[in-house]
Design a protein around this motif. Sequence first.
Motif, PDB file in Angstrom:
ATOM      1  N   THR A 104      50.124  31.207  21.440  1.00 27.37           N
ATOM      2  CA  THR A 104      51.415  30.544  21.240  1.00 27.37           C
ATOM      3  C   THR A 104      52.034  30.156  22.575  1.00 27.37           C
ATOM      4  OG1 THR A 104      52.544  32.696  21.148  1.00 27.37           O
ATOM      5  CG2 THR A 104      51.911  31.692  19.044  1.00 27.37           C
ATOM      6  N   SER A 105      51.347  30.439  23.659  1.00 31.11           N
ATOM      7  CA  SER A 105      51.855  30.101  24.985  1.00 31.11           C
ATOM      8  C   SER A 105      52.074  28.601  25.106  1.00 31.11           C
ATOM      9  CB  SER A 105      50.856  30.561  26.054  1.00 31.11           C
ATOM     10  OG  SER A 105      51.311  30.226  27.348  1.00 31.11           O
ATOM     11  N   GLY A 106      53.219  28.233  25.670  1.00 34.90           N
ATOM     12  CA  GLY A 106      53.541  26.819  25.840  1.00 34.90           C
ATOM     13  C   GLY A 106      54.206  26.186  24.641  1.00 34.90           C
ATOM     14  N   LYS A 107      54.284  26.900  23.543  1.00 33.19           N
ATOM     15  CA  LYS A 107      54.952  26.386  22.341  1.00 33.19           C
ATOM     16  C   LYS A 107      56.397  26.881  22.358  1.00 33.19           C
ATOM     17  CE  LYS A 107      50.765  26.119  19.481  1.00 33.19           C
ATOM     18  NZ  LYS A 107      49.802  26.225  20.592  1.00 33.19           N
ATOM     19  N   ASP A 108      57.316  26.067  22.881  1.00 34.15           N
ATOM     20  CA  ASP A 108      58.672  26.545  23.091  1.00 34.15           C
ATOM     21  C   ASP A 108      59.438  26.763  21.801  1.00 34.15           C
ATOM     22  OD1 ASP A 108      59.069  23.921  22.369  1.00 34.15           O
ATOM     23  OD2 ASP A 108      60.157  23.352  24.184  1.00 34.15           O
ATOM     24  N   TRP A 109      58.887  26.307  20.675  1.00 37.76           N
ATOM     25  CA  TRP A 109      59.513  26.537  19.373  1.00 37.76           C
ATOM     26  C   TRP A 109      59.125  27.896  18.783  1.00 37.76           C
ATOM     27  CZ3 TRP A 109      55.425  27.443  16.362  1.00 37.76           C
ATOM     28  CH2 TRP A 109      54.219  26.805  16.684  1.00 37.76           C
ATOM     29  N   PHE A 110      58.133  28.567  19.372  1.00 32.46           N
ATOM     30  CA  PHE A 110      57.785  29.929  18.921  1.00 32.46           C
ATOM     31  C   PHE A 110      58.616  30.896  19.748  1.00 32.46           C
ATOM     32  CE2 PHE A 110      55.178  33.829  18.814  1.00 32.46           C
ATOM     33  CZ  PHE A 110      55.135  33.997  17.441  1.00 32.46           C
ATOM     34  N   LYS A 111      59.582  31.558  19.100  1.00 34.69           N
ATOM     35  CA  LYS A 111      60.677  32.195  19.826  1.00 34.69           C
ATOM     36  C   LYS A 111      60.563  33.691  20.045  1.00 34.69           C
ATOM     37  CE  LYS A 111      63.282  29.864  21.144  1.00 34.69           C
ATOM     38  NZ  LYS A 111      63.209  28.934  22.300  1.00 34.69           N
ATOM     39  N   GLY A 112      59.497  34.327  19.530  1.00 38.07           N
ATOM     40  CA  GLY A 112      59.387  35.744  19.839  1.00 38.07           C
ATOM     41  C   GLY A 112      58.614  36.543  18.820  1.00 38.07           C
ATOM     42  N   ILE A 113      58.379  37.817  19.189  1.00 42.43           N
ATOM     43  CA  ILE A 113      57.657  38.773  18.350  1.00 42.43           C
ATOM     44  C   ILE A 113      58.434  40.084  18.335  1.00 42.43           C
ATOM     45  CG2 ILE A 113      55.521  40.059  18.015  1.00 42.43           C
ATOM     46  CD1 ILE A 113      54.082  37.911  19.657  1.00 42.43           C
ATOM     47  N   PHE A 114      58.657  40.622  17.140  1.00 39.33           N
ATOM     48  CA  PHE A 114      59.291  41.929  16.979  1.00 39.33           C
ATOM     49  C   PHE A 114      58.301  42.883  16.309  1.00 39.33           C
ATOM     50  CE2 PHE A 114      62.891  39.332  17.739  1.00 39.33           C
ATOM     51  CZ  PHE A 114      63.940  40.149  18.154  1.00 39.33           C
ATOM     52  N   LEU A 115      57.967  43.971  16.981  1.00 37.40           N
ATOM     53  CA  LEU A 115      57.181  45.023  16.343  1.00 37.40           C
ATOM     54  C   LEU A 115      58.096  45.792  15.407  1.00 37.40           C
ATOM     55  CD1 LEU A 115      55.645  44.369  19.107  1.00 37.40           C
ATOM     56  CD2 LEU A 115      54.624  46.622  18.796  1.00 37.40           C
ATOM     57  N   TRP A 116      57.543  46.250  14.285  1.00 35.90           N
ATOM     58  CA  TRP A 116      58.368  46.988  13.328  1.00 35.90           C
ATOM     59  C   TRP A 116      58.195  48.497  13.527  1.00 35.90           C
ATOM     60  CZ3 TRP A 116      58.690  50.338   9.123  1.00 35.90           C
ATOM     61  CH2 TRP A 116      59.909  50.282   8.428  1.00 35.90           C
ATOM     62  N   GLU A 117      59.299  49.153  13.901  1.00 29.87           N
ATOM     63  CA  GLU A 117      59.380  50.596  14.098  1.00 29.87           C
ATOM     64  C   GLU A 117      58.199  51.139  14.925  1.00 29.87           C
ATOM     65  OE1 GLU A 117      61.994  52.106  13.598  1.00 29.87           O
ATOM     66  OE2 GLU A 117      63.037  51.458  11.786  1.00 29.87           O
TER      67      GLU A 117
END
Length: 347
Positions: A305-318
Amino acid sequence: MKPIRLFFLSFLLIGTLTTSCQRDSSTFAGSGETEFFAKGADISWATEMGDKGMKFYTHNLKEMECTALFREIGFNSVRFRVWVDPKDGYCGKEDVLRKCRKAQALGMSIMIDFHYSDWWADPQKQYVPKEWEGQSVEEMAQSVARHTSSTLKYLKDNGINIAWVQVGNEVENGILWESGRVQGSEAENFAKYFNAGASAVRQTYPQAKVILHISNAWKMDTLTWFYDLMKANNVNFDIIGLSLYPSYWENGAYPDWGPKTQSAVVNFSQLHNRYGKEVMLVEFGMPASEPDKAKACLQYILDNTSGKDWFKGIFLWEPESEKNRNGYEYGAFNNGRPTSALDPFRQ
């Protein structure tokens, strides 16, 4: 070494550092810095685990408060769920404020995840809060707006900045069953409830992004069915939020993470192109017993997803969870310490 050569090498070094850090160049999401990339974790259990005496440690066995430990590792964002009237108070607005204060003091951006239930809400269950039982559709929409507004106003009045708000949690089957169920081509009541919540978000935190979140990021047929239906019903949101658990136990083993993850990454681009929305992975989990595989999976997502400025992040769950401490076996800790699963987020 000649000065011109020193200058050239310095230029290369600066360019390399800029490239490697470009996804985390602003302090807070929502600050106007479009390049902000959320390296996040839902650590909603942190206060409860701490109150029960569970300790958290760095690799060199230095004890740290859970939120501070994640900040030190390299996380810049946190996510906290909100229940309407939880029986023990955890995940109620007072507990959420307690967690938000710790995170904000550490310079972390905050996501709020409304479940619109007194307990867990997900594709298998969307229980109406006890206080809202028996309400009409119009009354229920008013309750959604009132609860969303009062919770967020409570946080705002206490000085908390919010970057993102989820109006519902994994809602492909709707919320507030049965009236808010999504099924086939039926989503009118869900749209009414969601838009009531989204409107309350925008009135309280105008800069916050509203997230519409569903599970199974690898299932493109489900994703397009759902988001097409949302578009047809004029559901008002900013970010497509997805869950990805690519290696859940089945048939006596943890399956290879590759197929579902690869499909999900392809889907991210297709969803952005189809709906013109930003995309975020708001839940991610892998078996705690396989940290190196979780590390490889996360790195694959980041690389692709590098370089894709519309992909805004990742959250790990607990990720602070452990099977032998609080019963959840898809975290990323062992004996109170972070495992290699979190290496892709390390500073």
